[in-house]
Design a protein around this motif. Structure first.
Motif, mmCIF file in Angstrom:
data_model
loop_
_atom_site.group_PDB
_atom_site.id
_atom_site.type_symbol
_atom_site.label_atom_id
_atom_site.label_comp_id
_atom_site.label_asym_id
_atom_site.label_seq_id
_atom_site.Cartn_x
_atom_site.Cartn_y
_atom_site.Cartn_z
ATOM 1 N N ARG A 98 25.078 -15.441 26.384
ATOM 2 C CA ARG A 98 26.143 -15.731 27.332
ATOM 3 C C ARG A 98 26.691 -14.462 27.969
ATOM 4 O O ARG A 98 27.017 -14.446 29.163
ATOM 5 C CB ARG A 98 27.268 -16.504 26.643
ATOM 6 C CG ARG A 98 26.866 -17.919 26.224
ATOM 7 C CD ARG A 98 28.018 -18.654 25.593
ATOM 8 N NE ARG A 98 27.645 -20.011 25.187
ATOM 9 C CZ ARG A 98 28.458 -20.860 24.572
ATOM 10 N NH1 ARG A 98 29.703 -20.488 24.283
ATOM 11 N NH2 ARG A 98 28.029 -22.064 24.263
ATOM 12 N N ALA A 101 24.194 -13.351 30.623
ATOM 13 C CA ALA A 101 24.300 -14.190 31.819
ATOM 14 C C ALA A 101 25.586 -13.895 32.579
ATOM 15 O O ALA A 101 25.601 -13.867 33.819
ATOM 16 C CB ALA A 101 24.246 -15.660 31.417
ATOM 17 N N ALA A 139 21.002 -18.157 35.129
ATOM 18 C CA ALA A 139 20.286 -19.263 34.488
ATOM 19 C C ALA A 139 18.911 -18.825 34.001
ATOM 20 O O ALA A 139 18.480 -19.190 32.894
ATOM 21 C CB ALA A 139 20.156 -20.429 35.473
ATOM 22 N N HIS A 142 19.326 -16.600 30.874
ATOM 23 C CA HIS A 142 19.697 -17.414 29.712
ATOM 24 C C HIS A 142 18.473 -18.144 29.164
ATOM 25 O O HIS A 142 18.267 -18.218 27.943
ATOM 26 C CB HIS A 142 20.783 -18.414 30.127
ATOM 27 C CG HIS A 142 21.442 -19.089 28.962
ATOM 28 N ND1 HIS A 142 20.965 -20.266 28.418
ATOM 29 C CD2 HIS A 142 22.529 -18.754 28.232
ATOM 30 C CE1 HIS A 142 21.738 -20.627 27.406
ATOM 31 N NE2 HIS A 142 22.697 -19.735 27.272
ATOM 32 N N MET A 143 17.641 -18.658 30.057
ATOM 33 C CA MET A 143 16.450 -19.382 29.635
ATOM 34 C C MET A 143 15.415 -18.456 28.997
ATOM 35 O O MET A 143 14.906 -18.716 27.900
ATOM 36 C CB MET A 143 15.848 -20.120 30.831
ATOM 37 C CG MET A 143 14.575 -20.897 30.532
ATOM 38 S SD MET A 143 13.044 -19.933 30.773
ATOM 39 C CE MET A 143 13.071 -19.659 32.539
#
Length: 221
Positions: A98, A101, A139, A142-143
């Motif tokens: 987190r 990101a 995104a 994070h992935m």
């Protein structure tokens, strides 16, 4: 030795995740800027904001040193800083997804603020490329960081499961790279540009760029 190699491999995956997230963010921003306003791309607006706040002696030095290449040098410098930041955020995201990101989103906020600070700003619409790119980049990071650092039993990183996770990460990384390249190409085509370096602010007083158009010769005697 195996533990050290695993750590280095994970750090490499983290760095690659950050680079791909940054590349995807810039590509998405460029694609968004095409219908909004090509000059609202994050690299262009941040470069312009930097120029606005650069002391006159530094501007004069840059003009004397780089001449008509001043814009190229400035934007390449920004891209280098973004690259190093992306690598750092990718490694950070291995332990704190987190936070990594959020770091990408912070760059979107900076880009949006830079767009609004420009004297030729078109208003809130100019913030869309930076914000959209940052959301996509966050995104992606994070992935990918989740695939680069699977959780659970240590056995997951050994034997077949470990091989599967590496294959899964590399497959996702390859797909991300292809998507970023496609989005960037589409953005350049829609903007009618050959490269993203060809638009943007120049240092005040810098010589005009040479025209690349083929000279036309008169057929008259």
């Amino acid at each position: 030795m195996s533990s050290f190699r695993t750590t280095v491999t994970r750090a490499g995956f983290g760095a690659l995740s950050g680079l791909l997230a940054g590349s995807t963010a810039l590509a998405a921003a460029e694609l968004t800027a095409a219908p909004v306003r090509p000059a609202s791309g994050p690299v262009t607006v941040v470069g312009g904001a930097v120029i606005d706040r650069t002391p006159a002696p530094v501007k004069d030095f840059a003009i004397r040193t780089f001449g008509e290449n001043d814009k190229l040098v400035l934007q390449l410098g920004i891209l280098v800083l973004l690259t190093l930041s992306a690598i750092a955020l990718g490694i950070l995201a291995l332990r704190h997804r987190r936070a990594g990101a959020a770091g990408v989103l912070l760059f979107g906020i900076i880009g949006g603020a830079a767009a609004l600070s420009r004297p030729d700003t078109a208003g809130a619409a100019d913030t869309l490329p930076s914000v959209a790119g940052a959301v996509v980049g966050a995104a992606v990071l994070h992935m990918l960081s989740g695939k680069a650092n699977p959780t659970g039993s240590p056995k997951k990183t050994e034997g077949g499961a470990g091989n599967w996770s590496r294959r899964g990460f590399l497959t996702a990384a390859a797909a991300t790279a292809a998507a970023a390249a496609t989005a960037g190409a589409m953005g350049r085509v829609l903007s009618g540009q050959l490269t993203p370096i060809e638009t943007g602010a120049r240092l005040p007083g810098s010589p005009p760029a040479r025209s690349r158009a083929t000279p036309r010769y008169s057929s008259a005697p």
